[in-house]
Design a protein around this motif. Structure first.
Motif, PDB file in Angstrom:
ATOM      1  N   ASN A 134      -5.067   9.327   2.700  1.00  0.00           N
ATOM      2  CA  ASN A 134      -6.204   9.058   1.824  1.00  0.00           C
ATOM      3  C   ASN A 134      -5.794   8.100   0.699  1.00  0.00           C
ATOM      4  N   SER A 135      -4.576   8.312   0.174  1.00  0.00           N
ATOM      5  CA  SER A 135      -4.083   7.420  -0.881  1.00  0.00           C
ATOM      6  C   SER A 135      -3.930   6.002  -0.333  1.00  0.00           C
ATOM      7  N   MET A 136      -3.426   5.904   0.902  1.00  0.00           N
ATOM      8  CA  MET A 136      -3.298   4.573   1.514  1.00  0.00           C
ATOM      9  C   MET A 136      -4.675   3.920   1.646  1.00  0.00           C
TER      10      MET A 136
ATOM     11  N   LEU B 264      -7.289   4.476  -0.243  1.00  0.00           N
ATOM     12  CA  LEU B 264      -7.732   4.076  -1.582  1.00  0.00           C
ATOM     13  C   LEU B 264      -7.085   2.758  -1.996  1.00  0.00           C
ATOM     14  N   TRP B 265      -5.757   2.686  -1.868  1.00  0.00           N
ATOM     15  CA  TRP B 265      -5.064   1.495  -2.352  1.00  0.00           C
ATOM     16  C   TRP B 265      -5.350   0.268  -1.490  1.00  0.00           C
TER      17      TRP B 265
ATOM     18  N   VAL C 208       0.837  -1.204   0.000  1.00  0.00           N
ATOM     19  CA  VAL C 208       0.000   0.000   0.000  1.00  0.00           C
ATOM     20  C   VAL C 208       0.874   1.258   0.000  1.00  0.00           C
TER      21      VAL C 208
ATOM     22  N   HIS D 167      -3.407  13.748   2.497  1.00  0.00           N
ATOM     23  CA  HIS D 167      -3.569  13.153   1.168  1.00  0.00           C
ATOM     24  C   HIS D 167      -2.866  11.799   1.096  1.00  0.00           C
ATOM     25  N   PHE D 168      -1.720  11.700   1.783  1.00  0.00           N
ATOM     26  CA  PHE D 168      -0.978  10.438   1.809  1.00  0.00           C
ATOM     27  C   PHE D 168      -1.841   9.333   2.434  1.00  0.00           C
TER      28      PHE D 168
ATOM     29  N   SER E 200      -0.259   7.856  -5.691  1.00  0.00           N
ATOM     30  CA  SER E 200      -1.065   8.803  -4.916  1.00  0.00           C
ATOM     31  C   SER E 200      -2.567   8.524  -5.086  1.00  0.00           C
ATOM     32  N   SER E 201      -3.392   9.556  -5.079  1.00  0.00           N
ATOM     33  CA  SER E 201      -4.840   9.386  -5.278  1.00  0.00           C
ATOM     34  C   SER E 201      -5.416  10.687  -5.837  1.00  0.00           C
TER      35      SER E 201
ATOM     36  N   THR F  73       0.989   3.988  -2.874  1.00  0.00           N
ATOM     37  CA  THR F  73       0.695   5.376  -2.500  1.00  0.00           C
ATOM     38  C   THR F  73       1.794   6.313  -2.990  1.00  0.00           C
TER      39      THR F  73
END
Lengths: 338, 265
Positions: free
Chosen positions: B82-84, B86-87, A40, B79-80, A48-49, A44
């Motif tokens: 949030n990305s975690m 998501l993934w 993860v 944001h980091f 990113s997202s 990330t």
């Protein structure tokens, strides 16, 4: 094989009478958490997202003032998708049905929206400093519905030739008297929206704190060009989408683009919704006015079947007939000479 | 076992629950230190990877919840995480789908394990609205679009009247509490059922009815599994209670050259 034989065979698998080898479940679980966490973090760092800023009434009305005025007029004359939606927002439309059964009617109107009053009249009535506006609003609201329709129809027709000015205003050509009070009302509403006032007015409610964005989102989704929302977001390729829909189209989010399973940009979205989204791409669902209800019923039946696979004849025997299990347990069968 | 000198009352609910729990899942069955020899395939990894993803998912989501829904939009660290989040949800569904397919092709509901399949399948289905409510709680354009699009299906079946995708407060409650609790409860039930019944044995290649699962394919004589049923004499022995496997019985009954290995003690 008879049913009794199958039952006896099934009983054989209740317990394992063969060998065991040492195994550390807690260690395996800890390693799994560590591996996933590492994976993860790597994903990330690499990818990113997404976080596309939301569309506001202000950004929309500034970027596409004619489009905004056109949608606002449809809210005023009751021709927008929201105005004719039906339950749970109003009683102006018939909900989707199967064999005459309309589940949306069971619970009635839960989130009442009167598009003319909520989106146009009420916000304008707060703008007491605009000369002549309150009088125009009173003229409109006290007119007969047929007179209101004449004004809005004339104004709508003229909007097709309207031009946007550099200062953000809209020039609507034609005989201004045929528009009645609508021209002033719409220009005032546009100015209000471009100043950010309408965003706040559509969010505030009776209490200070609130988290319900239904009204403002329903207004935004009415910005659908050729009324695509009424077709489950399946915008025809030849249509000219509104600002909100054009933005979604640019992100591959329209229903015709398998939008429900997509994420903005190139990120993976809800890919597990692929089967749900699939039905919207084929007939009869893609052309049905009852597409959402039909798809939900189909998915409900399939979901129930998925849960009950162990009990469904044939489906529960397929793993026995197609020997993928020989691959899974190949070490076991090799060791036992099977 | 009682903490008091007196014998517990006959109708002591706590004792009754304890007895039932221990009978269903004795410690050596709940946390066994051995697994059947046939558990030798990469497909078995995806169940525990799903669990691992759920842990990371809940961990990253908890941090996002603690900081509030605005934090991740305005800070890099937010944001980091949030990305975690998501993934980890992408991996959770990816691993879960492979796990489900693997269990389908094993027909893992055999031998009284139907509830194991049902709880797993329901977990997958409940995880879908759990994710959906997260997507509409993002407070960005994606949330705007998904909520306005998905509301038509909710409204069509009638649940839109009390499950409003455009009500952020309601969706956030569903996403960070109600549905995760349901997913975790289902996963706990699923894992406990797996521990209770053990992993499903391979198909018998020999179709003869009445031939034991192990005997037909392994050449081994049936031996009690770790944490065998209450009626098994081995369980009643102190050694079994302390987590040891019924090794002597298995050894004694194993034919020479059979695959049955000494069980871990």
């Amino acid at each position: 094989m008879s049913r009794a034989e199958r039952k006896r065979e099934d009983e054989q698998y209740r317990t394992w009478g063969g060998g065991y080898r040492p195994y550390d479940l807690i260690r395996e679980f800890s390693i799994a958490v560590g591996v996933v966490l590492a994976l993860v973090v790597v994903l990330t760092v690499l990818f990113s997202s997404p976080d596309e800023r939301p569309t506001t009434i202000q950004t929309w009305s500034k970027a596409a003032p004619i489009d905004f005025v056109s949608v606002a007029t449809s809210e005023l004359d009751g021709s927008s998708a929201t105005a004719g939606y039906g339950p749970p927002y109003n009683t102006n439309g018939e909900p989707q049905q199967i064999a005459g059964i309309r589940p949306a009617n069971w619970f009635g109107v839960s989130y009442p929206i009167d598009t003319a009053k909520d989106y146009v009249i009420a916000p304008l009535m707060t703008m007491s400093s605009v000369p002549g506006l309150q009088s125009a609003v009173n003229t409109y609201t006290s007119a007969s519905s047929s007179q209101q329709a004449k004004w809005t129809t004339a104004y709508n027709n003229a909007l097709a030739k309207a031009t946007a000015n550099p200062d953000g205003t809209v020039t609507v050509p034609g005989n201004a008297t045929s528009f009645g009070p609508v021209a002033l009302m719409m220009s005032a509403l546009l100015a209000n929206a471009q100043a950010g006032g309408l965003d706040g007015q559509l969010l505030t409610s009776k209490q200070f704190y609130q988290t319900d964005y239904t009204k403002i989102l329903m207004f935004l989704q009415d910005d659908n060009g050729d009324n695509a929302a009424a077709n489950g977001g399946n915008l025809p390729a030849s249509a000219n989408p509104g600002y909100f829909f054009a933005r979604a189209e640019g992100q591959n989010l329209l229903g015709s683009q398998w939008g429900m399973m997509n994420e903005t940009g190139s990120w993976p979205g809800q890919v597990w919704l692929w089967l749900y989204t699939f039905w919207y791409q084929i007939k009869p669902f893609s052309t049905s006015a009852n597409a959402d209800l039909l798809v939900m019923v189909v998915m409900g039946v399939l979901s129930l079947a998925f849960i009950l696979i162990p009990f469904i004849p044939v489906i529960n025997r397929i793993p026995r007939w197609i020997p993928i299990y020989k691959l899974i347990w190949r070490d076991h069968y090799r060791a036992s000479g099977g | 076992v009682s903490a008091t000198a007196d014998r517990p009352a006959r109708k002591n609910w706590t004792v009754g629950l304890r007895k039932r729990a221990v009978a269903a899942l004795p410690p050596e069955k709940l946390l066994p230190d051995g697994q059947p020899t046939y558990m030798s395939s990469w497909i078995y990894v995806f169940g525990v990877l799903s669990l691992g993803s759920l842990v990371v998912l809940i961990g990253s989501g908890s941090i996002l919840a603690l900081k509030g829904p605005t934090w991740w939009h305005v800070t890099g660290i937010g944001h980091f995480f949030n990305s975690m989040h998501l993934w980890s949800v992408e991996l959770f569904f990816f691993f879960m789908v492979i796990h489900l397919w693997g269990k389908y092709w094993m027909a893992a509901w055999r031998g009284g394990r139907k509830r194991v399949w049902v709880t797993g399948a329901v977990t997958f289905l409940v995880a879908i609205p759990c994710a959906l409510t997260g997507y509409v709680s993002q407070q960005n354009f994606d949330a705007q679009w998904i909520s306005t699009q998905a509301k038509d299906a909710m409204n069509a079946v009638g649940i839109g009247a009390f499950f409003n995708l455009m009500d952020f407060g309601q969706m956030y409650s569903y996403h960070i509490f109600l549905l995760p609790v349901a997913v975790v409860a289902l996963v706990v039930a699923h894992v406990l059922l797996v521990r209770k019944h053990g992993i499903v044995p391979p198909f018998n290649l020999d179709q003869r009815i009445g031939v034991g699962a192990a005997a037909a394919s392994d050449g081994a004589v049936a031996a009690p599994p770790p944490g065998a049923e209450a009626e098994s004499p081995a369980v009643a022995e102190p050694a079994a209670v302390s987590g040891e496997q019924p090794e002597p019985a298995a050894k004694a009954e194993s034919p020479p050259g059979g695959e049955t290995e000494p069980t871990p003690g």
